[in-house]
Design an enzyme around this catalytic site. Structure first.
Site, short mmCIF file in Angstrom:
data_model
loop_
_atom_site.label_atom_id
_atom_site.label_comp_id
_atom_site.label_asym_id
_atom_site.label_seq_id
_atom_site.Cartn_x
_atom_site.Cartn_y
_atom_site.Cartn_z
CD GLU A 101 0.54 -5.96 5.44
OE1 GLU A 101 1.18 -7.00 5.74
OE2 GLU A 101 -0.03 -5.81 4.35
N GLY B 99 -0.42 -5.24 0.55
CA GLY B 99 -1.60 -5.14 -0.30
C GLY B 99 -1.41 -5.83 -1.64
CD GLU C 178 -3.80 -7.46 2.62
OE1 GLU C 178 -3.27 -6.36 2.42
OE2 GLU C 178 -4.61 -7.68 3.54
CB ALA D 298 -0.89 -0.01 1.23
#
Ligand code: NAI
Length: 718
Positions: free
Chosen positions: A142, A117, A120, A71
């Site tokens: 993260e 992300g 993901e 991200a």
């Protein structure tokens, strides 16, 4: 991102009905997922759903730097409440759910990094193919930013790879390479990089025609064990409970993210994930860790003073002078990264030992399947050695790591200059001696530079590069490039005794001795440090680094800073006289047997009580005041760091923060000494220093920079 300059490009379906969604964030080196990309994804998914000709979709990166690096952290910096952060996570989850809900097979084609992300998104696809390339790494890192995966990862990953594997990935943030990813079921296939797109298309086609089933369950080596451990509610509870115990032991409860990950995985819902993400983003720990990440990013662009208009020279061969602990480690990491190394020591035994060291390190990588036997052999073949200067004439750079002795270093520099290439660089790995003194009699002082590594070299992520007033910018740029090639973070600092990291560490280490002399128990002193977040306490660190090495450094520092540093009276002479050097000879502050710590029944290390006879305070019976002890350890270090910035030794606060965390173990979640000052406010720090000064003397006198900052109510970071 705008529709005029899109990051997503949908390549129309081919003859088999397979379309490709290319991701290429404009103006960026790597792809990241940002909030303003969401409408683009939404539009693409709508277009796909409305197009009956598309029977399958491959998602790939158009950048050769990698798939998606995670991200966009700038988005996170904008958020100011847990509720807003929760919304951000919910938005990301919806985007991923939209992808997962597409009625066609979707396949992620992963080359390079698929992180956070990015992974993901791949998890929301029905299948994944990875390239068998060293650069390919899959991870949910993260936790390293004090966060949890907030785009559906905590829900999807355990279903795909099993609870134990998923927890391991989420709690450590570790990189998973392609072969391991295949084994654990994280990806469906692995192929050579050039075949990646074709393989992903073929898999999408096969899925579309029902020729293969998408993977639903993790591969289970042992069905019974799987059922017992995680396939039923009781097993799941046991796995989570064990993981929690381990996390508490490792983090002493100081890092909220891993514990929250366990809670969220236990609940297993998107709502729990979004709420957890929102609350973690607001913790000071996450702010500290994200600050560190910002420092890393900023420092990647800093090659040192005067280097803007110069370029690093290519380096293929390095001469390594001294094949001891540091020389062996440096050679190992150089050869691991493709550099040829020629070692020189006083005898062949030292060279053989260094080769053994390299063999052991590469052997461990082989065991972890980073590379095979051919990889080990290829690396070892890059290292050779002897007792004379043969082979050094061709080295572009020489790294010196002989004993910490000024005259010896000067003598070897002179010998090197006599035989080396006209532009050969002499980089010294001294711990504390000013580089200018080593270069004092050099014919080419402009080619002399400090290159300060940390032990063990293959594990410690930092190199501190020290430039004198005479070091040529091209020499700086080249040395920085060598350190980066070795995979290290780099800070470039100005020359002085102890440079930055050693100088900042000295008050911390010497305060530990002051406390021991006050009569505190050595165990309590270590405990005071770990309670504030240092990975190990100063007493343990002394044993690890070597008490003799520490003593040498303290002596150098005393010689240059005299009164100002106010070091403890010399008890070390007695320690060294009785052969107390630390773990390396099984005789230190703690007890060791064959290089291993002796432990009590509770698994704690045991102090060698006989050391107390050298400490006037006695057997360490003084009642521990952990709050004040913690302050004494941290604030001396913080003050010295600020003084280094004041004197221009540090080029900026970022270098000071990264150097302290990566080099000397400053608590990572505090983000470094400068961010620590900002967090509590310069006023409060100066007040605490003044209080310690009145009790313990001028070693706690706050430096002018801190006093000024306090008066202005300013901060190091705007
Ligand atoms: P060490 O004692 O393990 O290794 C030094 C090596 O230099 C020995 O193998 C010795 O035989 C060799 N040597 C001595 N004179 C020589 C000569 N004339 N020609 C060739 N080789 C010679 O010491 P260590 O720990 O590797 O330290 C080396 C340097 O690195 C020192 O300046 C030390 O202050 C510095 N340093 C040490 C760190 C540590 O954690 N040990 C960390 C950072 C820097």
């Amino acid at each position: 991102m705008s529709l005029n300059n899109p990051a997503l490009r949908l390549q129309p379906a081919d003859g088999d009905g397979i379309a490709i969604l290319w991701i290429d964030c404009p103006g960026k080196k790597v792809n990241t997922l940002s909030v303003d990309l969401m409408p683009e994804f939404e539009a693409v998914y709508n277009a796909i759903a409305a197009n009956a000709a598309i029977k399958g979709l491959v998602i790939a990166s158009a950048k050769d730097t990698g798939f998606i690096a995670g991200a966009d952290l700038d988005d996170l910096g904008q958020v100011s409440s847990a509720a807003d952060a929760e919304k951000l996570s919910k938005g990301a989850q919806e985007g991923m759910n939209r992808l997962a809900a597409l009625q066609i097979p979707t396949v992620a084609a992963i080359h390079g990094e698929a992180l956070g992300g990015g992974l993901e998104l791949a998890l929301a696809c029905k299948a994944r193919v990875a390239s068998e390339h060293r650069k390919t790494k899959l991870a949910l890192p993260e936790v390293m930013l004090g966060l949890l995966p907030g785009a559906g990862g905590t829900v999807r990953l355990p279903k795909l790879v099993g609870l134990a594997n998923a927890l391991d990935m989420m709690l450590t943030g570790r990189n998973i390479r392609a072969s391991k990813a295949l084994k654990m079921g994280l990806v469906d296939r692995t192929v050579p990089p050039l075949q990646l797109l074709d393989a992903a298309k073929a898999l999408a086609r096969d899925l579309a025609h029902g020729r293969v089933e998408p993977k639903k369950k993790p591969p289970v080596k042992d069905e019974v064990q799987h059922f017992l451990l995680e396939g039923n509610p009781l097993g799941k509870m046991v796995v989570l409970r064990e993981a929690r115990k381990k996390v508490i032991k490792q983090t002493k409860g100081m890092y909220p993210a891993p514990l929250r990950i366990l809670d969220v995985v236990d609940k297993g819902t998107y709502d729990a994930e979004a709420k957890g993400f929102g609350e973690l983003l607001m913790t000071p720990q996450s702010a500290g860790l994200r600050h560190l990440f910002a420092a890393i990013t900023a420092l990647k662009k800093d090659d040192g003073p005067g280097t803007d208009s110069t370029r690093a020279r290519p380096v293929q061969r390095v001469g390594m002078l001294g094949a001891g602990l540091m020389g062996a480690g440096i050679a190992t990491v150089l050869a691991d990264n493709g550099v040829e190394v020629r070692l020189k020591d006083r005898d062949h035994t030292a060279i053989a030992k260094a080769l053994d060291y390299a063999r052991t390190v590469y052997g461990k990588a082989k065991k972890k399947r980073v590379y095979g036997q051919a990889g080990v052999d290829e690396r070892l073949a890059r290292i050779s050695g002897g007792v004379d200067w043969a082979g050094f004439g061709r080295a572009e750079v020489l790294i010196e790591a002989v004993f910490e002795d000024l005259a010896l270093k000067q003598k070897l520099l002179a010998e090197f200059e006599a035989l080396s290439r006209v532009d050969g660089i002499f980089a010294t790995n001294t711990s504390a001696i000013p580089i200018a003194e080593i270069a004092a009699q050099a014919r080419h002082p402009e080619r002399v530079i400090g290159m300060h590594f940390f032990s063990p070299v293959e594990k410690m992520p930092l190199v501190e590069i020290i430039v004198t007033d005479q070091t040529a910018p091209e020499v700086t740029a080249t040395t920085v490039a060598v350190a980066r090639k070795m995979g290290k973070h780099v800070i470039v600092v100005k020359d002085c005794a102890g440079f930055y990291t050693t100088r900042a560490l000295v008050p911390y280490m010497s305060e530990a001795i002051f406390m021991a002399l006050d009569g505190y128990s050595l165990l309590d002193i270590d405990e005071a440090a770990t309670r504030v977040g240092f990975p190990v306490g100063p007493i343990t660190l002394s044993d690890e680094v070597g008490i003799d090495v520490g003593v040498k450094v303290l002596k150098t520092i005393r010689q240059y800073y005299g009164e100002r540093m106010q070091l403890p009276p010399d008890v070390s002479g007695k320690l060294l006289e009785e052969g107390r050097y630390g773990r390396k000879n099984n005789k230190g502050f703690y007890k060791y047997k064959n290089g291993k710590s002796e432990l009590d029944n509770d698994g704690r290390k045991i102090i060698d009580d006989t050391v107390y006879k050298h400490l006037p305070g006695g057997k360490g019976s003084k009642h521990a005041d952990f709050a004040e002890m913690g302050d004494r350890l941290v604030l001396g270090l913080v003050n010295e760091a600020a003084l280094c910035l004041q004197e221009g030794i540090l080029r900026d606060a970022y270098a000071g923060d990264l150097g302290a965390v990566m080099g000397i173990g400053f608590p990572p979640f505090e983000g470094g000494p400068f961010r620590y000052v900002d967090r509590f406010g310069a006023r409060a720090i100066v007040d605490r220093l003044r209080a310690l000064e009145s009790k313990y003397g001028k070693r706690f006198t706050p430096c002018a920079l801190l006093v000024d900052l306090a008066a202005k109510g300013g901060k190091f970071y705007g």
